[in-house]
Design a protein around this motif. Structure first.
Motif, mmCIF file in Angstrom:
data_model
loop_
_atom_site.group_PDB
_atom_site.id
_atom_site.type_symbol
_atom_site.label_atom_id
_atom_site.label_comp_id
_atom_site.label_asym_id
_atom_site.label_seq_id
_atom_site.Cartn_x
_atom_site.Cartn_y
_atom_site.Cartn_z
ATOM 1 N N SER A 1 13.784 78.051 4.773
ATOM 2 C CA SER A 1 12.870 79.184 4.850
ATOM 3 C C SER A 1 12.778 79.755 6.268
ATOM 4 N N PHE A 2 13.199 79.007 7.286
ATOM 5 C CA PHE A 2 13.159 79.474 8.676
ATOM 6 C C PHE A 2 14.415 80.254 9.070
ATOM 7 N N LEU A 3 15.543 79.974 8.440
ATOM 8 C CA LEU A 3 16.801 80.606 8.828
ATOM 9 C C LEU A 3 16.776 82.132 8.837
ATOM 10 N N PRO A 4 16.078 82.811 7.908
ATOM 11 C CA PRO A 4 16.043 84.281 7.972
ATOM 12 C C PRO A 4 15.474 84.825 9.283
ATOM 13 N N VAL A 5 14.609 84.083 9.940
ATOM 14 C CA VAL A 5 14.081 84.504 11.238
ATOM 15 C C VAL A 5 15.222 84.595 12.259
ATOM 16 N N LEU A 6 16.244 83.778 12.082
ATOM 17 C CA LEU A 6 17.397 83.752 12.982
ATOM 18 C C LEU A 6 18.537 84.643 12.497
ATOM 19 N N GLY A 7 18.320 85.373 11.399
ATOM 20 C CA GLY A 7 19.351 86.269 10.884
ATOM 21 C C GLY A 7 20.358 85.595 9.978
ATOM 22 N N ALA A 8 19.992 84.455 9.416
ATOM 23 C CA ALA A 8 20.902 83.733 8.529
ATOM 24 C C ALA A 8 20.204 83.461 7.210
ATOM 25 N N GLU A 9 20.996 83.130 6.212
ATOM 26 C CA GLU A 9 20.448 82.748 4.920
ATOM 27 C C GLU A 9 21.366 81.737 4.269
ATOM 28 N N LEU B 1 25.783 78.486 4.855
ATOM 29 C CA LEU B 1 25.054 79.431 5.705
ATOM 30 C C LEU B 1 25.849 80.718 5.830
ATOM 31 N N GLN B 2 25.148 81.850 5.778
ATOM 32 C CA GLN B 2 25.820 83.127 5.983
ATOM 33 C C GLN B 2 24.960 84.046 6.827
ATOM 34 N N ASP B 3 25.615 84.973 7.517
ATOM 35 C CA ASP B 3 24.920 85.981 8.296
ATOM 36 C C ASP B 3 24.188 86.888 7.319
ATOM 37 N N ALA B 4 22.905 87.116 7.545
ATOM 38 C CA ALA B 4 22.090 87.896 6.617
ATOM 39 C C ALA B 4 22.533 89.360 6.568
ATOM 40 N N ASP B 5 23.041 89.898 7.663
ATOM 41 C CA ASP B 5 23.448 91.304 7.697
ATOM 42 C C ASP B 5 24.860 91.518 7.149
ATOM 43 N N SER B 6 25.806 90.749 7.653
ATOM 44 C CA SER B 6 27.208 90.968 7.280
ATOM 45 C C SER B 6 27.641 90.192 6.037
#
Length: 81
Positions: free
Chosen positions: A14-22, A29-34
């Motif tokens: 649940s914390f990873l989206p703060v760092l731009g990951a999901e 793990l993947q980059d939330a944007d790309s």
């Protein structure tokens, strides 16, 4: 001076989206944007359960292995902090 934050394994996803990951459905793990799958320094894909350290300033997954974490921290430029 650098600030460090410890996160329990139960809260990591649940914390990873703060760092731009999901986390993908298969727990990678993947980059939330790309949408790019994130890898460690050797290019290996890690699952959320294998993360032992997240690097300073971005999501740099390092496997949950003492020697991998020490190696990652040793390679870091101390002047970055």
């Amino acid at each position: 001076m650098s600030t460090e934050l410890a996160i329990s394994r139960e809260k990591l996803e649940s914390f990873l989206p703060v760092l731009g990951a999901e986390v993908t459905e298969d727990e990678k793990l993947q980059d939330a944007d790309s949408g790019e799958i994130l890898t460690n320094d050797e290019g290996n894909v890690l699952t959320v359960d294998e993360i032992g350290y997240l690097g300073h300033g971005s999501v740099e997954p390092v496997e949950d292995d003492f020697s991998a974490i020490v190696s990652h921290l040793s390679d870091r430029d101390i002047r970055e902090d």
